[in-house]
Scaffold this motif. Structure first.
Motif, mmCIF file in Angstrom:
data_model
loop_
_atom_site.group_PDB
_atom_site.id
_atom_site.type_symbol
_atom_site.label_atom_id
_atom_site.label_comp_id
_atom_site.label_asym_id
_atom_site.label_seq_id
_atom_site.Cartn_x
_atom_site.Cartn_y
_atom_site.Cartn_z
ATOM 1 N N UNK A 1 0.708 -1.169 0.104
ATOM 2 C CA UNK A 1 -0.025 0.163 0.025
ATOM 3 C C UNK A 1 0.798 1.301 -0.126
ATOM 4 N N UNK A 2 0.233 2.420 0.364
ATOM 5 C CA UNK A 2 1.000 3.514 0.406
ATOM 6 C C UNK A 2 2.158 3.720 1.433
ATOM 7 N N UNK A 3 1.853 3.021 2.396
ATOM 8 C CA UNK A 3 3.219 2.831 3.293
ATOM 9 C C UNK A 3 4.277 2.429 2.864
ATOM 10 N N UNK A 4 4.300 1.303 1.873
ATOM 11 C CA UNK A 4 5.261 0.935 1.123
ATOM 12 C C UNK A 4 6.061 2.056 0.180
ATOM 13 N N UNK A 5 4.976 2.789 -0.328
ATOM 14 C CA UNK A 5 5.712 3.966 -1.319
ATOM 15 C C UNK A 5 6.495 4.871 -0.628
ATOM 16 N N UNK A 6 6.204 5.296 0.857
ATOM 17 C CA UNK A 6 6.671 6.201 1.571
ATOM 18 C C UNK A 6 8.235 5.644 1.770
ATOM 19 N N UNK A 7 8.189 4.402 2.185
ATOM 20 C CA UNK A 7 9.596 3.797 2.256
ATOM 21 C C UNK A 7 10.757 4.249 0.877
ATOM 22 N N UNK A 8 10.075 4.116 -0.287
ATOM 23 C CA UNK A 8 10.883 4.443 -1.298
ATOM 24 C C UNK A 8 11.050 5.953 -1.565
ATOM 25 N N UNK A 9 10.191 6.581 -1.291
ATOM 26 C CA UNK A 9 10.034 8.077 -1.032
ATOM 27 C C UNK A 9 11.475 8.418 -0.445
ATOM 28 N N UNK A 10 11.184 8.133 1.161
ATOM 29 C CA UNK A 10 12.254 8.376 1.849
ATOM 30 C C UNK A 10 13.774 8.147 1.426
ATOM 31 N N UNK A 11 13.948 7.126 0.703
ATOM 32 C CA UNK A 11 15.233 6.509 0.101
ATOM 33 C C UNK A 11 15.405 7.399 -0.584
ATOM 34 N N UNK A 12 14.708 7.966 -1.762
ATOM 35 C CA UNK A 12 15.085 8.981 -2.810
ATOM 36 C C UNK A 12 15.527 10.390 -2.118
ATOM 37 N N UNK A 13 14.641 10.822 -1.029
ATOM 38 C CA UNK A 13 14.968 12.128 -0.611
ATOM 39 C C UNK A 13 16.308 11.967 0.128
ATOM 40 N N UNK A 14 16.405 10.936 0.781
ATOM 41 C CA UNK A 14 17.743 11.027 1.822
ATOM 42 C C UNK A 14 19.057 10.704 0.853
ATOM 43 N N UNK A 15 18.830 10.089 -0.359
ATOM 44 C CA UNK A 15 19.840 10.046 -1.217
ATOM 45 C C UNK A 15 20.142 11.355 -1.786
#
Length: 433
Positions: free
Chosen positions: A297-311
């Protein structure tokens, strides 16, 4: 005129180099994958090997999302939805395709897909491997088609409006997949053989998920696709399409005024990102032997967004490093090692890097030093009081994310790649240095 044509020909690479330049990424991927599978995997624990595999899948997802959120400056929140589409397509083809073609849904792969104990006595590549690879590619193409369908009308939007549309797409996918009929169980393979394809395609397990899948995903397949993803995305970034993506990110109005077809390039970025998300979904499904839309769900999408923002919004190497860090960090916090020596090592590395670049970030050095002292103090206090640190690992995880973003709000590498940090310093608009 002839001189101009001759000069243009001199600037173009020789024709004989076209095939090697096209083939070498695949060869590089095979070499890296073989090293990961035959040299690294057997020499580390099973748990570490599993983390390495999960990190590889997350790298594909984070780097592919960078194409949309980083290169074009959009904000997609439906990446897990495309992962689910690709994962279910791949699972359907692998599971029912094995039953239809091989008469069973059991593992039918070769040595490259073997996850059991001991050496594999069968062929190097089996019939099941071919079905698996084809299913992953078909899952990627199915996700790309979904990305086109969603992207064409919605990418005329921007910012929060686009985020809402992509979030809605992910939720629609989840609800539809959870409403499908039960799958045909492996012990009823004869029934599936006699069932038409169009009926099998909707028997995806419903809320119970698509289970009992043959597991083909190994370090070889994951890191083969990791290398190919990195090379494709880097070449895309440095291509004419990539420059159009970056111009849209910097100033969409100016890019459109200069003749860039903004909608076309947004849709193109969305389709490419969706393809790799679907590919990763296939690897994910055939790793654990099951896939459930409720977990994507959207919680999983947040994990990938965090990776992109942190990188760093636009850094391929930054997204790769962030995916590795955020995969390993929750597991490291289960049994937190002494922070003080590790913190000194990290502080020393940062100081050396900044000295080489001749660009000192005193605040980041001070922040790492203070953070190390605080973490080690908290660790010693918990040990003295008999407090289990693992019970609070998610709190520590969130605090570390906050500290990292405060210390480096533009991400680890900003919009640059790691090798550009040591080159000649160039001032760029919105460079996030």
């Amino acid at each position: 005129m002839n001189r101009l044509i001759d000069h243009t020909r001199q600037l173009s690479p020789p024709r004989w180099t076209v095939l090697p330049r096209a083939v070498w990424p695949l060869l590089a991927g095979v070499v890296v994958a073989l090293i990961a599978y035959y040299l690294v995997g057997p020499n580390i624990s099973g748990f570490s090997s599993k983390l390495m595999l999960i990190a590889g899948t997350n790298i594909i997802l984070a780097v592919s999302l960078t194409v949309v959120n980083g290169f074009t400056g959009q904000f997609s929140m439906g990446h897990a939805g495309f992962m689910a589409v690709g994962g279910y397509i791949s699972a359907t083809i692998t599971y029912y395709g094995s039953i239809k073609l091989l008469g069973t849904a059991e593992f039918a792969g070769g040595a490259l897909s073997w996850t059991g104990s001991g050496a594999h006595a069968g062929p190097f590549i089996g019939k099941g491997d071919l079905i698996f690879v084809a299913s992953c590619i078909m899952g990627g193409l199915g996700s790309a088609a979904a990305g086109y369908i969603v992207g064409l009308p919605s990418l005329r939007l921007r910012g929060d409006y686009l985020a809402i549309v992509t979030l809605g797409f992910g939720e629609i996918v989840r609800v539809l997949l959870q409403g499908t009929p039960d799958q045909v169980q492996p012990w009823k393979a004869s029934q599936a053989v006699d069932t038409p394809w169009y009926e099998l395609l909707i028997k995806l397990g419903g809320p119970k998920g698509f289970n009992l899948l043959p597991t083909y995903t190994t370090l070889f397949w994951v890191y083969l696709f990791v290398v190919l993803t990195l090379i494709v995305c880097y070449r895309l970034k440095t291509s004419s399409s990539g420059r159009a993506f970056l111009s849209i990110r910097e100033d969409e109005v100016a890019a459109q005024a200069m003749g860039v077809d903004v909608t076309k390039y947004k849709v193109r970025a969305f389709v490419i990102a969706s393809f790799f998300a679907g590919l990763a979904g296939g690897l994910y499904a055939m790793d654990i032997g099951a896939i459930n839309a409720g977990d994507l769900g959207f919680q999983k999408s947040f994990d990938f967004i965090i990776m992109v923002v942190l990188g760093g919004m636009g850094s391929i190497s930054g997204a790769t490093l962030a995916a590795i860090i955020l995969t390993l960090l929750p597991e490291v916090l289960r049994d937190l090692p002494p922070v003080w020596p590790a913190g000194l090592v990290l502080l020393g590395i940062m100081a050396v890097v900044q000295a080489v670049r001749k660009h000192w970030h005193v605040k980041s050095l001070v922040g790492v030093g203070i953070g190390t002292i605080v973490l080690e103090g908290a660790r010693q206090f918990c040990l003295s009081q008999g407090i289990n640190i693992a019970d609070f690992r998610l709190i520590l995880y969130a605090l570390l994310l906050i500290v990292m973003m405060i210390a480096r709000p533009q991400g680890l590498f900003g919009i640059r790649e790691v090798w550009e940090l040591f080159g000649r310093k160039k001032k760029a608009v919105g460079s996030g240095q």
